[in-house]
Write an enzyme that holds these catalytic residues in place. Structure first.
Site, PDB file in Angstrom:
ATOM      1  N   PHE A  37       0.928  -1.440  -0.157  1.00 45.35           N
ATOM      2  CA  PHE A  37       0.367   0.212   0.438  1.00 45.35           C
ATOM      3  C   PHE A  37       0.708   1.618  -0.314  1.00 45.35           C
ATOM      4  O   PHE A  37       1.385   1.631   0.788  1.00 45.35           O
ATOM      5  CB  PHE A  37      -1.060  -0.052   1.834  1.00 45.35           C
ATOM      6  CG  PHE A  37      -1.828   0.764   1.167  1.00 45.35           C
ATOM      7  CD1 PHE A  37      -3.031   1.005   0.300  1.00 45.35           C
ATOM      8  CD2 PHE A  37      -1.523   2.670   1.965  1.00 45.35           C
ATOM      9  CE1 PHE A  37      -3.649   2.410   0.125  1.00 45.35           C
ATOM     10  CE2 PHE A  37      -2.514   3.669   1.553  1.00 45.35           C
ATOM     11  CZ  PHE A  37      -3.276   3.214   1.214  1.00 45.35           C
ATOM     12  N   ASP A  52       9.738   2.607   1.452  1.00 36.64           N
ATOM     13  CA  ASP A  52       8.101   3.555   2.309  1.00 36.64           C
ATOM     14  C   ASP A  52       7.655   2.925   3.807  1.00 36.64           C
ATOM     15  O   ASP A  52       7.659   2.454   3.847  1.00 36.64           O
ATOM     16  CB  ASP A  52       6.936   3.077   1.587  1.00 36.64           C
ATOM     17  CG  ASP A  52       5.546   3.409   2.127  1.00 36.64           C
ATOM     18  OD1 ASP A  52       5.384   4.375   3.051  1.00 36.64           O
ATOM     19  OD2 ASP A  52       4.385   3.857   1.599  1.00 36.64           O
ATOM     20  N   LYS A 104       2.155   9.780   8.772  1.00 35.05           N
ATOM     21  CA  LYS A 104       1.829   8.844   9.523  1.00 35.05           C
ATOM     22  C   LYS A 104       2.228  10.005  11.494  1.00 35.05           C
ATOM     23  O   LYS A 104       1.836  10.633  11.067  1.00 35.05           O
ATOM     24  CB  LYS A 104       1.529   7.732   9.669  1.00 35.05           C
ATOM     25  CG  LYS A 104       1.122   7.453   8.610  1.00 35.05           C
ATOM     26  CD  LYS A 104       0.495   5.420   8.842  1.00 35.05           C
ATOM     27  CE  LYS A 104      -0.577   5.509   7.838  1.00 35.05           C
ATOM     28  NZ  LYS A 104      -0.584   4.918   6.538  1.00 35.05           N
TER      29      LYS A 104
END
Ligand SMILES: *Cc1c(COP(=O)(O)O)cnc(C)c1O
Length: 399
Positions: A138, A223, A252
């Site tokens: 993702f 990532d 995040k």
């Protein structure tokens, strides 16, 4: 507004894109607890999907933001600001990277990383543009990062997507060897797949990718948007693995709750960007960078990385015990405070709903996988209480 009015507004006016919102109207938070507008308390094992590293209302963060709001919230990147300077210096001093760029979100950070990888080969007059990513990965919701995401279900309705991506099974080096070609610019992976269901890479896999990238003149992009910033008990996930990327992305938890993302690179790579190649209106603004530098300093000053190593191991041990005791728990996965249990049936959502009733916020990342992403400040007692309740729920209910 009354609680019910708020929920009605959402039904009437908000685009209907979120799968089954919980009947929780968040009013405020304190430590690891979230309070509904009706006063009900929840212990948070999701932390805004891995965002609220310091929990809620962390005094240092609140004070820094209060001060920053009074001084200035936003100004253009046409000017210099101290919190941005402090943050870039801190990140470079604490990582393998030499330069950083700030965005507003994870997807934007990945967009920037992909642009940088393409530009790197463009300035070398090499026709390398293809990015290899993993199945079940993702990387975000923008069109480019959707294309990078190796899950068919996200692509379906949005064709044509940007071209130049190849997907390989995760943790399978042979598959990467077979997919690399003369046009391969980069291999991009999450060191621990998050949305895919919490699947850590093996060390051999990441080491193998590093070696392959060195031999074939390919850039390695990590990532770390979900697994970075302390989750693994190291500041960055690549440190946990001991494998250094050429470019890596953060978001995040970076701002402790204030939206900010970043992509970072070694000098030789970052140099490919020239004035005009990239930019952002909000990216790295005073409020966001002040939040991020404060979050990082608090993580360091409070020794939270060591704490995560201990609480993470404690948590994992309890989950392993649960697996021994409860038939339907098949597997325990994860590193530090990024953990999951996999069930042998599609009951994760039911269990998460039962736990919600009991005052715990958990996440069913797949129909059969429950994910745990608590704030880094979570205590052993909170973990013990939650796993105890989870055991009761698993035993009691006819699943
Ligand atoms: C959440 C996430 C993203 C996207 O971040 P947004 O801030 O939602 O755009 C990208 N990659 C990974 C690994 C993520 O977990």
């Amino acid at each position: 507004m009354l609680r019910d009015e708020i929920i009605t507004c959402d039904k009437n006016y908000f685009m209907n894109v979120f799968k089954g919102r919980f009947p929780l109207v968040v009013d405020h938070g304190e430590g690891v607890k979230v309070y509904d507008k009706n006063g009900k308390v929840y212990c948070d094992f999701l932390s805004g999907i891995g965002v609220n590293a310091l929990g809620y209302s962390c005094p240092e963060l609140v004070e820094a933001l209060r001060e920053q709001v009074e001084k200035i919230i936003h100004c253009s990147n046409l000017y210099y600001i101290e919190p941005q300077a402090e943050l870039e210096k801190w990140l470079v001093n604490h990582s393998v990277a030499d330069r950083v760029f700030f965005s507003n979100s994870g997807a934007e950070a990945n967009e920037g990383a992909i642009k940088l990888a393409r530009k790197y080969f463009e300035v070398r007059n090499e026709n390398k543009y293809e990015i290899i990513t993993a199945q079940n990965s993702f990387h975000g919701r923008t069109l480019m990062t959707l294309a990078a995401t190796g899950q068919e279900k996200y692509h379906r309705f949005f064709q044509p997507l940007p071209q130049g991506f190849k997907y390989v099974p995760f943790n399978d080096l042979e598959a990467v060897y077979r997919s690399v070609g003369p046009n391969t610019a980069a291999i991009m992976v999450e060191p621990i797949q998050g949305e895919g269901g919490v699947y850590p890479a093996t060390r051999e896999y990441l080491e193998g990718l590093r070696k392959l990238c060195d031999e074939e003149n390919i850039l390695l992009i990590f990532d770390e948007i979900q697994c970075g910033i302390g989750k693994t008990g190291t500041l960055f996930a690549y440190e946990y693995y001991g494998v250094e990327p050429d470019i890596f992305t953060l978001a995040k938890a970076l701002g402790g709750g204030v939206p900010i993302g970043a992509f970072l690179a070694r000098e030789e790579v970052a140099n490919a960007f020239k004035p005009g190649d990239h930019g952002s209106t909000f990216g790295g603004n005073p409020l966001a960078t002040r939040a991020a530098i404060t979050t990082l300093k608090v993580i360091k000053e409070r020794g939270l990385l060591n704490k995560v190593k201990k609480t993470g191991q404690y948590f994992k041990n309890l989950l392993e015990e649960l697996k021994e005791e409860i038939d339907i728990v098949n597997e325990v996965r994860g590193v530090g405070l990024m953990l999951a249990i996999e069930l042998n049936r599609n009951k994760a959502r039911d269990i998460v709903n039962y736990m919600f009733e009991k005052g715990f916020l958990l996440n069913a990342v797949k129909d059969n996988i429950i994910r745990f992403l608590p704030p880094l400040i979570i205590e052993k007692t909170d973990i013990k209480n939650m796993v105890g309740e989870l055991k009761t729920v698993l035993e009691k209910n006819n699943l």
